[in-house]
Design a protein around this motif. Sequence first.
Motif, mmCIF file in Angstrom:
data_model
loop_
_atom_site.group_PDB
_atom_site.id
_atom_site.type_symbol
_atom_site.label_atom_id
_atom_site.label_comp_id
_atom_site.label_asym_id
_atom_site.label_seq_id
_atom_site.Cartn_x
_atom_site.Cartn_y
_atom_site.Cartn_z
ATOM 1 N N VAL A 145 0.851 -1.183 0.000
ATOM 2 C CA VAL A 145 0.000 0.000 0.000
ATOM 3 C C VAL A 145 0.890 1.237 0.000
ATOM 4 C CG1 VAL A 145 -1.801 1.286 1.201
ATOM 5 C CG2 VAL A 145 -1.825 -1.219 1.231
ATOM 6 N N LEU A 146 0.778 2.040 -1.063
ATOM 7 C CA LEU A 146 1.514 3.294 -1.193
ATOM 8 C C LEU A 146 0.549 4.415 -0.846
ATOM 9 C CD1 LEU A 146 3.165 2.560 -4.676
ATOM 10 C CD2 LEU A 146 3.798 1.660 -2.431
ATOM 11 N N LYS A 147 0.783 5.084 0.266
ATOM 12 C CA LYS A 147 -0.190 6.029 0.802
ATOM 13 C C LYS A 147 0.088 7.452 0.333
ATOM 14 C CE LYS A 147 0.722 4.573 4.936
ATOM 15 N NZ LYS A 147 0.737 4.357 6.386
ATOM 16 N N GLY A 148 -0.987 8.183 0.084
ATOM 17 C CA GLY A 148 -0.881 9.543 -0.404
ATOM 18 C C GLY A 148 -0.918 9.577 -1.920
ATOM 19 N N PRO A 149 -1.199 10.726 -2.514
ATOM 20 C CA PRO A 149 -1.302 10.817 -3.976
ATOM 21 C C PRO A 149 0.015 10.487 -4.644
ATOM 22 C CG PRO A 149 -1.227 13.013 -2.983
ATOM 23 C CD PRO A 149 -1.360 12.045 -1.856
ATOM 24 N N ASP A 150 -0.036 9.634 -5.628
ATOM 25 C CA ASP A 150 1.170 9.278 -6.368
ATOM 26 C C ASP A 150 0.813 9.034 -7.822
ATOM 27 O OD1 ASP A 150 3.651 8.569 -7.229
ATOM 28 O OD2 ASP A 150 4.078 7.225 -5.568
ATOM 29 N N GLY A 151 0.466 10.102 -8.509
ATOM 30 C CA GLY A 151 0.137 10.002 -9.915
ATOM 31 C C GLY A 151 1.348 10.070 -10.816
ATOM 32 N N SER A 152 2.526 10.333 -10.236
ATOM 33 C CA SER A 152 3.716 10.471 -11.066
ATOM 34 C C SER A 152 4.063 9.168 -11.771
ATOM 35 C CB SER A 152 4.902 10.928 -10.211
ATOM 36 O OG SER A 152 5.148 10.000 -9.162
ATOM 37 N N LEU A 153 3.737 8.029 -11.172
ATOM 38 C CA LEU A 153 4.013 6.733 -11.791
ATOM 39 C C LEU A 153 2.761 5.912 -12.066
ATOM 40 C CD1 LEU A 153 7.100 5.593 -9.665
ATOM 41 C CD2 LEU A 153 7.117 6.683 -11.905
ATOM 42 N N PHE A 154 1.646 6.282 -11.429
ATOM 43 C CA PHE A 154 0.467 5.421 -11.484
ATOM 44 C C PHE A 154 -0.784 6.131 -11.985
ATOM 45 C CE2 PHE A 154 3.274 3.858 -8.100
ATOM 46 C CZ PHE A 154 3.550 2.598 -8.594
ATOM 47 N N GLY A 155 -0.671 7.343 -12.463
ATOM 48 C CA GLY A 155 -1.819 8.012 -13.039
ATOM 49 C C GLY A 155 -2.724 8.644 -12.010
ATOM 50 N N ALA A 156 -3.907 9.064 -12.469
ATOM 51 C CA ALA A 156 -4.798 9.874 -11.651
ATOM 52 C C ALA A 156 -5.256 9.136 -10.397
ATOM 53 C CB ALA A 156 -6.008 10.299 -12.476
#
Length: 690
Positions: A145-156
Amino acid sequence: MKKFYLAFSVFLALFEPVFAQQSTILAKKDTVSDTIRRLNPVVIRGYLSDQPILNVPASVNVLGSAQLALQPDNSLVSALNTIPGVRMEERSPGSYRLSIRGSLLRSPFGIRDVKIYYDDIPLTDAGGNTYLNAIDVNTIQHIEVLKGPDGSLFGANSGGVVLISPIANYADSTHVSATIDGGSYSLFHETVALQDHQANNQLNIAQAYETDGGYRQQSSMYRNYFQLNDKWTYAKHDDLKILGFYSDLNYETPGGLTLSQYEADPSSARPPTATVPGAVEQHSGIIQKMLFGGLVNEVQISDNLRNVLSVYGTYVNFANPFLTDYEQRYEGTYGFRTYFEYSGEKHTNYNWKADAGIEWQQTNSDINNYGNNGGVRDTAQTFDRINTNQHFVFARYLANINQKLHIETALSLNFYDYKFKNLFPNDETAFTNRPFTPELMPRIALSYQFTNDFAWRASVSRGYSTPTTAEIRPTDHTINTGLEPEDGWNYETGFRLRNIDETMYLDASVFYYRLNNAIVSNTDANGEQYYTNSGGTNQPGFELYFTDWIIRQNTSSFIRGVQVNESATIDKFTFRTNHNQLTGVPEQVYVSSVQVKFPQQVFFYVEHNYTARIPLNDANTAYAPAYNLLAAKVGWKHALSRKSNFEIYGGVDNILNEKYSLGDDLNAVGGRYYNAAALRNYYVGMKVTI
């Protein structure tokens, strides 16, 4: 009940020194005490390649097979709720809701605003919906589980990312296993799995069936599940994976109750009114058939360059007999994801790698609504076709300086649009296009490893989440083209600490997420959902995860090991306009557990969960009360041969017989908020591996 939680925590605090002292004594008696035995280090793959978790500059939690085995195997709820910042709910068996750091606000049902991957393949479709409930729990080997917004590698996304692994990374044996268990409310669950490991190939086949009568009226479920995964290593560093499953899920939905109905009989389904029929009368529920498949190829092109390519497709046949209508959806998704990773030449004081890639997916949905005549599809009302496309390109640069400073920069450019037309009654021939402005999602993160066992981290990232298909075209049958994406910036810092043999691990973080144009759900008098943008939210929080083998694992004492775990989530999420508490989000959640191992591979596990009160509407005029949950599990595992074993286990959930609601209907008209969870219940089971 708060006193119970405090007493439980004090017990751990008081007895830890005693256990630690005994652990030291036992270590001296152990025949191998002259060497330090490290546990297997925790390694994550969430950021495209394997990394030790200590110096990853992000908030990441891992659930391995050993942790999953301590939890009931009929649902993911209790396992995922041990992770700080994660809240999973189940309004009735099979009806999952999942949020990371407050994103539950958008999900009256289902999973949104969280991106989920099955291995290297997106399980989340282009419309933003995820059918996590399609998967049988016993077929999952590993969760990150990667917590917090992470659209840099995984999109919206603005909540986070979940990575599910159906294949054991280090499995090297051929075996067959069979698991069967049953329990209260007619629970029955069986799983049969085959793993065939050859020199360069690993085949995994699993079949599962689960049925649950449910605590409430109109809340039974069943799921048939079949999974096939094959990994072929066709060169030293190159492999091809075939991944697929078929799921046939049927679960009933009892509906929300008012406070008076909940207090009078929490096990009842939503009753009829003068204008709306009841859940039992309309046979309300979900009938969901899903076929999922894809290929993942990883190739080492040269010593410095590798490529990962995934292609996949999904088909979902979804029916929802509801109180006021009968919805039928046919959804087809196809897409691909690929990236190249270049690793620079290694130097004594400087190493680096760079990634660049693209993810593209298309979901075509036919959404048809009919009258509901006692659970039978009736007269046609409206038919719509919605085609959704989402794709993004991304790049990342990672540098490691002096084996201490880790710097990561990443950026993605996200594209999203949907087209729609009405097929009935208007018989439109052309699509209406609703494009969205392409958005950049950057992330900058770093960590500094002060010692071999202590690392500090910090990050800044942008979250961006487009409206999902279920929000654009909700149950009121109207297409809401005015619904805007939500976006915001997340600021975070934290540290990780471990001891020399990695039997103790501490992870703490603080964050502040400032979200704009928050999408919230609303419910009208007929129970129909619709969505609006409701301004911004301020989301500061603190998360802590701690684990320690206070009696080290050993082979010479009656107590073969004692492990304590603590998960804490403390937040102050509020709407920016009126400072009200964010709907559906408790301000404190504490999960504590103890695992004790005995001779002959006997174990005992006990877990306590305290969840603070939860606001049920945006006005904060109604709250679900705080609750305490206590669960326990005991088991015995006996070796039949070198690779064959037999295991029996049993457990109790909700030992305190707490009356609580797990999956409230937020902002429900008429105060129909409450979906009662099961009271005290039991289960027993066995597993054979040969």
